[in-house]
Design a protein around this motif. Structure first.
Motif, PDB file in Angstrom:
ATOM      1  N   GLU A   1      -7.992   1.867  -6.783  1.00 14.45           N
ATOM      2  CA  GLU A   1      -7.569   3.823  -6.989  1.00 14.45           C
ATOM      3  C   GLU A   1      -6.707   3.316  -8.098  1.00 14.45           C
ATOM      4  O   GLU A   1      -5.590   3.204  -8.369  1.00 14.45           O
TER       5      GLU A   1
ATOM      6  N   LYS B   1       0.243  -4.448  -6.053  1.00 18.06           N
ATOM      7  CA  LYS B   1      -0.462  -5.425  -5.152  1.00 18.06           C
ATOM      8  C   LYS B   1       0.044  -5.968  -3.521  1.00 18.06           C
ATOM      9  O   LYS B   1       0.570  -6.034  -2.802  1.00 18.06           O
ATOM     10  N   GLU B   2      -0.566  -6.038  -2.444  1.00 18.46           N
ATOM     11  CA  GLU B   2      -0.986  -6.931  -1.897  1.00 18.46           C
ATOM     12  C   GLU B   2      -0.323  -8.444  -1.887  1.00 18.46           C
ATOM     13  O   GLU B   2      -1.126  -8.967  -2.461  1.00 18.46           O
TER      14      GLU B   2
ATOM     15  N   PRO C   1      -3.279  -0.761  -4.080  1.00 17.12           N
ATOM     16  CA  PRO C   1      -4.955  -2.491  -3.500  1.00 17.12           C
ATOM     17  C   PRO C   1      -6.228  -2.455  -3.323  1.00 17.12           C
ATOM     18  O   PRO C   1      -6.854  -2.828  -3.752  1.00 17.12           O
ATOM     19  N   ASP C   2      -7.009  -0.793  -2.811  1.00 13.66           N
ATOM     20  CA  ASP C   2      -8.164  -0.629  -3.596  1.00 13.66           C
ATOM     21  C   ASP C   2      -8.811  -0.416  -5.008  1.00 13.66           C
ATOM     22  O   ASP C   2      -9.686   0.149  -5.116  1.00 13.66           O
TER      23      ASP C   2
ATOM     24  N   PRO D   1     -12.131  -7.318   3.191  1.00 12.99           N
ATOM     25  CA  PRO D   1     -12.404  -5.970   4.528  1.00 12.99           C
ATOM     26  C   PRO D   1     -12.938  -6.132   5.483  1.00 12.99           C
ATOM     27  O   PRO D   1     -14.031  -7.129   5.221  1.00 12.99           O
TER      28      PRO D   1
END
Length: 231
Positions: free
Chosen positions: A58, A120-121, A55-56, A132
């Protein structure tokens, strides 16, 4: 005596031919079905190299067995990266078109042409994803000396150039930015480099001087008006 009845005629050749053709077709169908089953087994029993995007953003490389179901893979990935599988979903992309693939929770990984997986969130319907949380900026108390005897405390970032904190100093000390000079001390009158930060200079205190005034070092180097002309 009655004559014996003649023996029944042999089965017509046409009937035998039809039976043989039907048997041949059945054998071909069984062979084709067996090939399909073998191909599916080969796909399921293989290992699949995947790129997983968290999700970030990476990227992580993973190797997954083809017999693993999509739902099981979601649980494994969330467990590995400390995420909640109830709040996440998988988007599967093929190697050629990079388009999302349709699947069911029980679909086996080996049965799909997958190259990339996006973890994915989930975003609840009717709700937008919250940004965030903003990390608070690290600040410190800076002691500013001005007007010779006045002091002020300004909370500024120790990691930004002095040029960036001049507006805060001017507002606190009521000094014009055009006439402001930042000094290390009033003894040497050494001006501070505005491109360096407080951390780089290793200081927690400085002197704000007005350019319209004579710098302390120059004032001491010049003879006073009262002493000029005396022998």
């Amino acid at each position: 005596m009655k004559a014996r009845a003649p023996p029944p005629p042999n089965q017509p050749p046409a009937v035998c031919k039809v039976n043989n053709e039907h048997k041949l077709i059945t054998d071909h169908e069984m062979l084709a079905d067996q090939c399909v089953i073998t191909m599916k087994e080969n796909l399921i029993n293989r290992t699949v190299d995947l790129i997983v995007i968290l999700p970030d953003g990476e990227e992580q490389k993973n190797t997954v067995h083809g017999s693993k179901a999509v739902m099981d893979l979601l649980v494994d990935l969330c467990s590995r990266y400390r995420l909640n599988p109830a709040h996440h979903t998988l988007e599967l992309q093929s190697g050629g078109s990079q388009q999302p693939l349709s699947y069911t929770p029980n679909t086996l990984i080996g049965a799909l042409d997958i190259q990339k997986i996006l973890l994915k969130e989930k975003v609840p319907e009717g709700k937008t994803k919250r940004p965030p949380p903003k990390i608070p900026e690290k600040t410190m108390r800076l002691v500013v000396n001005y007007l010779k005897t006045q002091k002020a405390v300004v909370r500024v970032s120790p990691e930004v150039p002095l040029q960036s904190i001049i507006p805060a100093i001017c507002e606190k000390c009521e000094v014009s930015q055009e006439h402001l000079v930042l000094l290390k001390d009033t003894i040497t009158g050494e001006e501070l480099e505005l491109t360096k930060s407080l951390n780089e200079l290793g200081i927690k205190e400085l002197y704000a001087w007005d350019r319209k005034r004579v710098l302390p070092s120059k004032a001491r180097s010049e003879p006073s008006l009262n002493l000029r002309g005396t022998v």
